[in-house]
Design a protein around this motif. Structure first.
Motif, mmCIF file in Angstrom:
data_model
loop_
_atom_site.group_PDB
_atom_site.id
_atom_site.type_symbol
_atom_site.label_atom_id
_atom_site.label_comp_id
_atom_site.label_asym_id
_atom_site.label_seq_id
_atom_site.Cartn_x
_atom_site.Cartn_y
_atom_site.Cartn_z
ATOM 1 N N TRP A 88 43.366 -23.299 -74.155
ATOM 2 C CA TRP A 88 44.043 -23.971 -73.047
ATOM 3 C C TRP A 88 44.149 -25.474 -73.293
ATOM 4 O O TRP A 88 45.117 -26.104 -72.865
ATOM 5 N N THR A 89 43.179 -26.041 -73.968
ATOM 6 C CA THR A 89 43.270 -27.457 -74.333
ATOM 7 C C THR A 89 44.465 -27.702 -75.236
ATOM 8 O O THR A 89 45.196 -28.695 -75.087
ATOM 9 N N GLY A 92 47.655 -27.542 -73.039
ATOM 10 C CA GLY A 92 47.833 -28.569 -72.014
ATOM 11 C C GLY A 92 48.393 -29.876 -72.527
ATOM 12 O O GLY A 92 49.180 -30.540 -71.829
ATOM 13 N N GLY A 125 50.344 -30.130 -66.815
ATOM 14 C CA GLY A 125 49.662 -30.426 -68.066
ATOM 15 C C GLY A 125 48.298 -31.042 -67.843
ATOM 16 O O GLY A 125 47.316 -30.687 -68.516
ATOM 17 N N ILE A 128 45.769 -28.371 -66.676
ATOM 18 C CA ILE A 128 45.303 -27.506 -67.769
ATOM 19 C C ILE A 128 44.226 -28.213 -68.577
ATOM 20 O O ILE A 128 43.165 -27.644 -68.877
ATOM 21 N N LEU A 129 44.454 -29.477 -68.919
ATOM 22 C CA LEU A 129 43.466 -30.224 -69.696
ATOM 23 C C LEU A 129 42.181 -30.442 -68.906
ATOM 24 O O LEU A 129 41.075 -30.227 -69.419
#
Length: 474
Positions: A88-89, A92, A125, A128-129
């Motif tokens: 996910w990183t 993002g 974005g 997510i990060l």
């Protein structure tokens, strides 16, 4: 590189924690730019009505809130050879960069719809990060005190991200450059930071996927059970208040310090940089204090001192930079502990839930916690800008406000943050999940996990992971 299963007392190595904290740089940079500079830029330099800007940010937050729940649930369900939160990183960073480009470098003549759309992309974005980072931290540092330490390092690194944004108007003013170009420079800075920091985190940080019990799938109605869980409900309410108070302050900060306290934009940015840079001292201090007196008591100490310090700002002589630095530094030290502590406490709740249900819920819990912050973010800009427009304050560039309008601005700046921050501290009275209780939870989790030592630890992008699971509970 090979790593054995962690022993209960093992701490995350400092260099590992420092590399892992890198994601906090762009996330914090976006946070300060969006809270302080971008709304004012669209209202003052791009000519969009103040109330319309506030409404746009409010609308986006309301749209964005349910997305976080879906993201958190999806993260917890993700199990790949690359890890869970690592993937996910990677996803993002480019989404954040896209949103920043179009929002911080807009074409001429943009309006409300343009603002809403690209704020939504940017927030996606950023969510997510931020979510993957916080949930990953909960699994990286499983011990009560080490969590305070790791989250403190993350907060301190985030301060550098915020400071890098704050440095731009300071440098531009010293060069004699108009502050109209500040936001574009901030955008390019974030676009540069996002891929570099994400690569550092992804490449250097190990990730352990905890074993899970089959069955017991999460259902929609289980949201209610999580939110009404007494310890978690306290954290949610506290986080809401502790986000709304400083967010309220951020939304009115430049107006207050330029029009009420007589500072230039560059001087106000120096003071704001002092406030955020104080987190480099404050975050480790708050983390260490939490190790001594527990996290929830540290929240109460921090909120009380923050509120008292904020009130003292009204006594700062106009334009006196050296005097103003003192209360801004103290307030920054205290504020650095707010999110640090509530996020670390959320990780403790995640352990308690995993012990009860055999499933990882960190992503979902952080998504719910982030929802409260986003609600606060929506109201801190939308509500404060609405209030300012109703009390006679004119935010247009070059506008001349009456003495009464400035007085109303001062009241708006001070009353909201103090009230909400003190409410946030009050939420911690009687909180029960302390170090002793958490140590017992970890003892049971470690004993259970030790029976299934094949739980994967993903060391790098090329590491292999054998997905482990627990047998069904009786």
């Amino acid at each position: 590189m090979t790593q054995a299963a962690s022993s209960p007392a093992k701490r995350v190595p400092f260099l590992t924690a420092l590399a892992f904290a890198a994601t906090a740089l762009p996330v914090a940079a976006v946070g300060i730019a969006m809270a302080v500079y971008l709304p004012r830029h669209y209202a003052s330099h791009l000519g969009i009505d103040l109330a319309v800007v506030g409404a746009a940010f409010f609308i986006v937050r309301m749209i964005d809130i349910p997305v976080d729940g879906l993201l958190g649930w999806s993260m917890d369900k993700t199990r790949t050879p690359w890890g869970r939160y690592r993937l996910w990183t990677i996803l993002g960073a480019p989404i954040l960069m896209l949103g920043v480009y179009f929002l911080f470098l807009p074409p001429a003549g943009v309006g409300r719809n343009y603002l809403i759309f690209w704020v939504l992309i940017l927030y996606l974005g950023n969510s997510i990060l931020a979510l993957s980072h916080a949930a990953w931290a909960a699994t990286l540092a499983p011990q009560y005190n080490d969590r305070s330490r790791v989250f403190a390092i993350m907060t301190a690194v985030g301060v550098l991200g915020a400071a890098s944004v704050l440095a731009i108007p300071i440098v531009n003013e010293a060069r004699g450059v108009s502050d109209a170009g500040n936001v574009a420079m901030m955008g390019w800075l974030i676009i540069a930071l996002a891929p570099i920091t994400a690569a550092i985190v992804v490449w250097k940080t190990p990730e352990k996927i905890a074993p899970e019990a089959p069955g017991d799938e999460f259902r929609l109605r289980d949201y209610g059970a999580l939110i009404t869980r007494p310890a978690f409900a306290r954290i949610l309410l506290a986080d809401l208040c502790l986000s709304l108070g400083p967010g309220w302050m951020s939304a009115t900060y430049l107006f207050f310090f330029t029009d009420s306290r007589g500072f230039t934009t560059g001087q106000a940015s120096i003071l704001l940089a002092t406030y955020f840079l104080a987190g480099i001292v404050g975050a480790p201090l708050m983390g260490r204090l939490a190790m001594r007196i527990s996290k929830h008591r540290t929240v109460m100490v921090a909120t009380t001192l923050y509120s008292l310090t904020l009130v003292s700002l009204i006594a700062v002589p106009k334009g006196n930079l050296m005097v103003a630095i003192i209360p801004l530094f103290i307030a920054g030290v205290m504020a650095s502990g707010f999110n640090l502590l509530t996020r670390a406490m959320t990780a403790d709740i995640a352990d308690e839930i995993r012990l009860e249900h055999g499933k990882e819920r960190s992503g979902l819990l952080y998504a719910i916690t982030t929802m409260t912050s986003k609600i606060a973010g929506a109201f801190s800009i939308g509500l404060t800008f609405f209030v300012l427009s109703k009390v006679g304050y004119d935010a247009a560039e070059g506008a001349r406000n009456t003495a009464q309008a400035i007085h109303n601005l001062e009241l708006v700046f001070l009353v909201g943050p103090v009230v909400f921050v003190m409410l946030g501290g009050a939420c911690m009275i009687g909180y029960g999940l302390d170090a002793i209780r958490h140590a017992d939870i970890r003892r049971q989790l470690d004993a259970r996990d030790a029976l299934y030592d094949e739980a994967p630890i993903v060391e790098s992008l090329t590491g292999e992971a054998a997905i482990a699971s627990l047998p069904p509970r009786e």
